[in-house]
Design a protein around this motif. Structure first.
Motif, PDB file in Angstrom:
ATOM      1  N   ASP A 140       7.557   3.683   4.092  1.00 49.64           N
ATOM      2  CA  ASP A 140       7.116   2.566   3.239  1.00 49.64           C
ATOM      3  C   ASP A 140       5.690   2.155   3.598  1.00 49.64           C
ATOM      4  O   ASP A 140       4.852   1.926   2.721  1.00 49.64           O
ATOM      5  CB  ASP A 140       8.010   1.333   3.421  1.00 49.64           C
ATOM      6  CG  ASP A 140       9.407   1.490   2.899  1.00 49.64           C
ATOM      7  OD1 ASP A 140       9.649   2.359   2.034  1.00 49.64           O
ATOM      8  OD2 ASP A 140      10.284   0.726   3.369  1.00 49.64           O
ATOM      9  N   LEU A 141       5.434   2.045   4.897  1.00 50.08           N
ATOM     10  CA  LEU A 141       4.116   1.618   5.367  1.00 50.08           C
ATOM     11  C   LEU A 141       3.042   2.600   4.935  1.00 50.08           C
ATOM     12  O   LEU A 141       1.961   2.199   4.483  1.00 50.08           O
ATOM     13  CB  LEU A 141       4.126   1.455   6.882  1.00 50.08           C
ATOM     14  CG  LEU A 141       2.848   0.926   7.514  1.00 50.08           C
ATOM     15  CD1 LEU A 141       2.462  -0.427   6.933  1.00 50.08           C
ATOM     16  CD2 LEU A 141       3.024   0.832   9.018  1.00 50.08           C
ATOM     17  N   HIS A 142       3.344   3.890   5.049  1.00 48.86           N
ATOM     18  CA  HIS A 142       2.398   4.917   4.610  1.00 48.86           C
ATOM     19  C   HIS A 142       2.108   4.757   3.112  1.00 48.86           C
ATOM     20  O   HIS A 142       0.943   4.763   2.693  1.00 48.86           O
ATOM     21  CB  HIS A 142       2.949   6.310   4.905  1.00 48.86           C
ATOM     22  CG  HIS A 142       2.138   7.406   4.295  1.00 48.86           C
ATOM     23  ND1 HIS A 142       0.922   7.800   4.816  1.00 48.86           N
ATOM     24  CD2 HIS A 142       2.343   8.162   3.190  1.00 48.86           C
ATOM     25  CE1 HIS A 142       0.418   8.752   4.059  1.00 48.86           C
ATOM     26  NE2 HIS A 142       1.267   8.999   3.070  1.00 48.86           N
ATOM     27  N   HIS A 143       3.158   4.603   2.308  1.00 50.97           N
ATOM     28  CA  HIS A 143       2.977   4.470   0.858  1.00 50.97           C
ATOM     29  C   HIS A 143       2.237   3.177   0.504  1.00 50.97           C
ATOM     30  O   HIS A 143       1.345   3.182  -0.348  1.00 50.97           O
ATOM     31  CB  HIS A 143       4.315   4.537   0.129  1.00 50.97           C
ATOM     32  CG  HIS A 143       4.932   5.893   0.130  1.00 50.97           C
ATOM     33  ND1 HIS A 143       4.325   6.996  -0.415  1.00 50.97           N
ATOM     34  CD2 HIS A 143       6.113   6.325   0.634  1.00 50.97           C
ATOM     35  CE1 HIS A 143       5.094   8.056  -0.256  1.00 50.97           C
ATOM     36  NE2 HIS A 143       6.187   7.681   0.388  1.00 50.97           N
ATOM     37  N   LEU A 144       2.617   2.086   1.147  1.00 53.99           N
ATOM     38  CA  LEU A 144       1.950   0.812   0.875  1.00 53.99           C
ATOM     39  C   LEU A 144       0.466   0.904   1.214  1.00 53.99           C
ATOM     40  O   LEU A 144      -0.389   0.471   0.427  1.00 53.99           O
ATOM     41  CB  LEU A 144       2.598  -0.318   1.678  1.00 53.99           C
ATOM     42  CG  LEU A 144       1.959  -1.695   1.516  1.00 53.99           C
ATOM     43  CD1 LEU A 144       2.091  -2.195   0.078  1.00 53.99           C
ATOM     44  CD2 LEU A 144       2.578  -2.686   2.493  1.00 53.99           C
ATOM     45  N   GLY A 145       0.147   1.467   2.366  1.00 54.87           N
ATOM     46  CA  GLY A 145      -1.257   1.623   2.760  1.00 54.87           C
ATOM     47  C   GLY A 145      -2.025   2.477   1.769  1.00 54.87           C
ATOM     48  O   GLY A 145      -3.147   2.143   1.376  1.00 54.87           O
ATOM     49  N   ASP A 146      -1.411   3.580   1.330  1.00 56.25           N
ATOM     50  CA  ASP A 146      -2.054   4.468   0.373  1.00 56.25           C
ATOM     51  C   ASP A 146      -2.273   3.756  -0.964  1.00 56.25           C
ATOM     52  O   ASP A 146      -3.372   3.794  -1.530  1.00 56.25           O
ATOM     53  CB  ASP A 146      -1.199   5.722   0.179  1.00 56.25           C
ATOM     54  CG  ASP A 146      -1.822   6.679  -0.822  1.00 56.25           C
ATOM     55  OD1 ASP A 146      -2.993   7.078  -0.619  1.00 56.25           O
ATOM     56  OD2 ASP A 146      -1.146   7.019  -1.825  1.00 56.25           O
ATOM     57  N   MET A 148      -2.311   0.464  -1.681  1.00 59.53           N
ATOM     58  CA  MET A 148      -3.230  -0.673  -1.620  1.00 59.53           C
ATOM     59  C   MET A 148      -4.669  -0.222  -1.357  1.00 59.53           C
ATOM     60  O   MET A 148      -5.609  -0.872  -1.813  1.00 59.53           O
ATOM     61  CB  MET A 148      -2.760  -1.688  -0.577  1.00 59.53           C
ATOM     62  CG  MET A 148      -1.429  -2.358  -0.953  1.00 59.53           C
ATOM     63  SD  MET A 148      -1.295  -2.929  -2.678  1.00 59.53           S
ATOM     64  CE  MET A 148      -2.654  -4.069  -2.811  1.00 59.53           C
ATOM     65  N   THR A 149      -4.848   0.884  -0.653  1.00 58.93           N
ATOM     66  CA  THR A 149      -6.197   1.426  -0.468  1.00 58.93           C
ATOM     67  C   THR A 149      -6.771   1.866  -1.807  1.00 58.93           C
ATOM     68  O   THR A 149      -7.934   1.574  -2.121  1.00 58.93           O
ATOM     69  CB  THR A 149      -6.182   2.594   0.537  1.00 58.93           C
ATOM     70  OG1 THR A 149      -5.744   2.092   1.807  1.00 58.93           O
ATOM     71  CG2 THR A 149      -7.563   3.219   0.680  1.00 58.93           C
ATOM     72  N   ARG A 150      -5.966   2.557  -2.625  1.00 59.41           N
ATOM     73  CA  ARG A 150      -6.444   2.978  -3.948  1.00 59.41           C
ATOM     74  C   ARG A 150      -6.769   1.774  -4.825  1.00 59.41           C
ATOM     75  O   ARG A 150      -7.792   1.758  -5.520  1.00 59.41           O
ATOM     76  CB  ARG A 150      -5.417   3.870  -4.646  1.00 59.41           C
ATOM     77  CG  ARG A 150      -5.429   5.294  -4.105  1.00 59.41           C
ATOM     78  CD  ARG A 150      -4.525   6.202  -4.903  1.00 59.41           C
ATOM     79  NE  ARG A 150      -3.143   6.000  -4.447  1.00 59.41           N
ATOM     80  CZ  ARG A 150      -2.087   5.886  -5.230  1.00 59.41           C
ATOM     81  NH1 ARG A 150      -2.213   5.961  -6.522  1.00 59.41           N
ATOM     82  NH2 ARG A 150      -0.888   5.711  -4.716  1.00 59.41           N
ATOM     83  N   VAL A 151      -5.915   0.757  -4.788  1.00 56.01           N
ATOM     84  CA  VAL A 151      -6.154  -0.444  -5.592  1.00 56.01           C
ATOM     85  C   VAL A 151      -7.420  -1.146  -5.115  1.00 56.01           C
ATOM     86  O   VAL A 151      -8.291  -1.502  -5.915  1.00 56.01           O
ATOM     87  CB  VAL A 151      -4.933  -1.390  -5.541  1.00 56.01           C
ATOM     88  CG1 VAL A 151      -5.258  -2.740  -6.158  1.00 56.01           C
ATOM     89  CG2 VAL A 151      -3.738  -0.757  -6.252  1.00 56.01           C
ATOM     90  N   ARG A 152      -7.556  -1.334  -3.802  1.00 60.79           N
ATOM     91  CA  ARG A 152      -8.748  -1.982  -3.257  1.00 60.79           C
ATOM     92  C   ARG A 152     -10.016  -1.204  -3.593  1.00 60.79           C
ATOM     93  O   ARG A 152     -11.020  -1.775  -4.030  1.00 60.79           O
ATOM     94  CB  ARG A 152      -8.616  -2.128  -1.734  1.00 60.79           C
ATOM     95  CG  ARG A 152      -9.731  -2.963  -1.122  1.00 60.79           C
ATOM     96  CD  ARG A 152     -10.522  -2.373   0.021  1.00 60.79           C
ATOM     97  NE  ARG A 152     -10.493  -0.969   0.231  1.00 60.79           N
ATOM     98  CZ  ARG A 152     -10.129  -0.389   1.374  1.00 60.79           C
ATOM     99  NH1 ARG A 152      -9.709  -1.116   2.399  1.00 60.79           N
ATOM    100  NH2 ARG A 152     -10.178   0.914   1.506  1.00 60.79           N
ATOM    101  N   ASP A 153      -9.972   0.117  -3.409  1.00 61.17           N
ATOM    102  CA  ASP A 153     -11.148   0.932  -3.697  1.00 61.17           C
ATOM    103  C   ASP A 153     -11.529   0.849  -5.173  1.00 61.17           C
ATOM    104  O   ASP A 153     -12.713   0.798  -5.504  1.00 61.17           O
ATOM    105  CB  ASP A 153     -10.914   2.383  -3.280  1.00 61.17           C
ATOM    106  CG  ASP A 153     -10.844   2.558  -1.770  1.00 61.17           C
ATOM    107  OD1 ASP A 153     -11.149   1.593  -1.026  1.00 61.17           O
ATOM    108  OD2 ASP A 153     -10.458   3.659  -1.329  1.00 61.17           O
ATOM    109  N   HIS A 154     -10.532   0.812  -6.048  1.00 62.79           N
ATOM    110  CA  HIS A 154     -10.796   0.661  -7.484  1.00 62.79           C
ATOM    111  C   HIS A 154     -11.459  -0.695  -7.747  1.00 62.79           C
ATOM    112  O   HIS A 154     -12.442  -0.786  -8.477  1.00 62.79           O
ATOM    113  CB  HIS A 154      -9.495   0.794  -8.278  1.00 62.79           C
ATOM    114  CG  HIS A 154      -9.643   0.454  -9.723  1.00 62.79           C
ATOM    115  ND1 HIS A 154     -10.283   1.293 -10.612  1.00 62.79           N
ATOM    116  CD2 HIS A 154      -9.268  -0.630 -10.435  1.00 62.79           C
ATOM    117  CE1 HIS A 154     -10.286   0.734 -11.804  1.00 62.79           C
ATOM    118  NE2 HIS A 154      -9.681  -0.435 -11.727  1.00 62.79           N
ATOM    119  N   MET A 155     -10.926  -1.734  -7.138  1.00 61.74           N
ATOM    120  CA  MET A 155     -11.500  -3.077  -7.324  1.00 61.74           C
ATOM    121  C   MET A 155     -12.906  -3.157  -6.755  1.00 61.74           C
ATOM    122  O   MET A 155     -13.766  -3.845  -7.305  1.00 61.74           O
ATOM    123  CB  MET A 155     -10.610  -4.128  -6.664  1.00 61.74           C
ATOM    124  CG  MET A 155      -9.306  -4.344  -7.357  1.00 61.74           C
ATOM    125  SD  MET A 155      -8.352  -5.585  -6.443  1.00 61.74           S
ATOM    126  CE  MET A 155      -6.913  -5.724  -7.479  1.00 61.74           C
TER     127      MET A 155
END
Length: 176
Positions: A140-146, A148-155
């Protein structure tokens, strides 16, 4: 006859899954932020924004400019100036002019700032772990990090808030 429906993503309502994910995310962030704020106020008499500023300065190699801090914590220039003023008055940071750019202000954490950060950090880690990480598996942690990183980078592809032009207030009529 022309099609007047909005293109996908242009004002079209969110589908139920998107709306559900949005509300769950916002609620989780609000719950976490509330508990973190309480812990920081109780243990260090600082706000979350002030904690972010101290943490960024503590982990920087040297000084940061106010603009770098504003971009990093996603905070307005005027709000950051106010928060930095409070931290400086408390002896937790120093601010001074940049020798390389007369428009820039350099900020550094003081030893008192490092001590306060060291004091509140264990409680911050405990709250974060208990509320955010304990219910997650390693997968879960791996998926959440991945995710949220994509969402943050997009933002972050949008200009930083500190780079946005300042809104001019309409001229106010004078007294009388």
């Amino acid at each position: 006859m022309t099609d007047t429906r909005p293109a996908p993503g242009d004002g079209e309502a969110l589908d139920p899954r998107q709306l559900g994910a949005y509300f769950v995310l916002m609620e989780a962030v609000s719950l976490l932020q509330h508990q973190v704020e309480q812990q920081l106020r109780t243990e260090g008499d600082i706000s979350y924004v002030q904690f972010q500023l101290l943490a960024r300065l503590a982990h920087a190699d040297g000084q940061l400019t106010m603009t770098q801090l504003a971009d990093g914590v996603v905070y307005s220039r005027s709000g950051l100036t106010y928060q930095a003023g409070l931290l400086e008055k408390a002896g937790l940071i120093t601010r001074g002019p940049s020798p390389d750019d007369e428009r820039a202000t350099l900020v550094a954490i003081t030893e008192n700032g490092r001590a306060l950060l060291g004091h509140v950090l264990p409680g911050h880690v405990q709250v974060s772990r208990r509320l955010l990480f304990d219910p997650l598996t390693d997968d879960d942690l791996h998926h959440l990090g991945d995710i949220m990183t994509r969402v943050r980078d997009h933002m972050r592809t949008q200009p930083p808030r500190s780079a946005a032009p300042r809104k001019r207030r309409p001229d106010r009529p004078g007294p009388g």
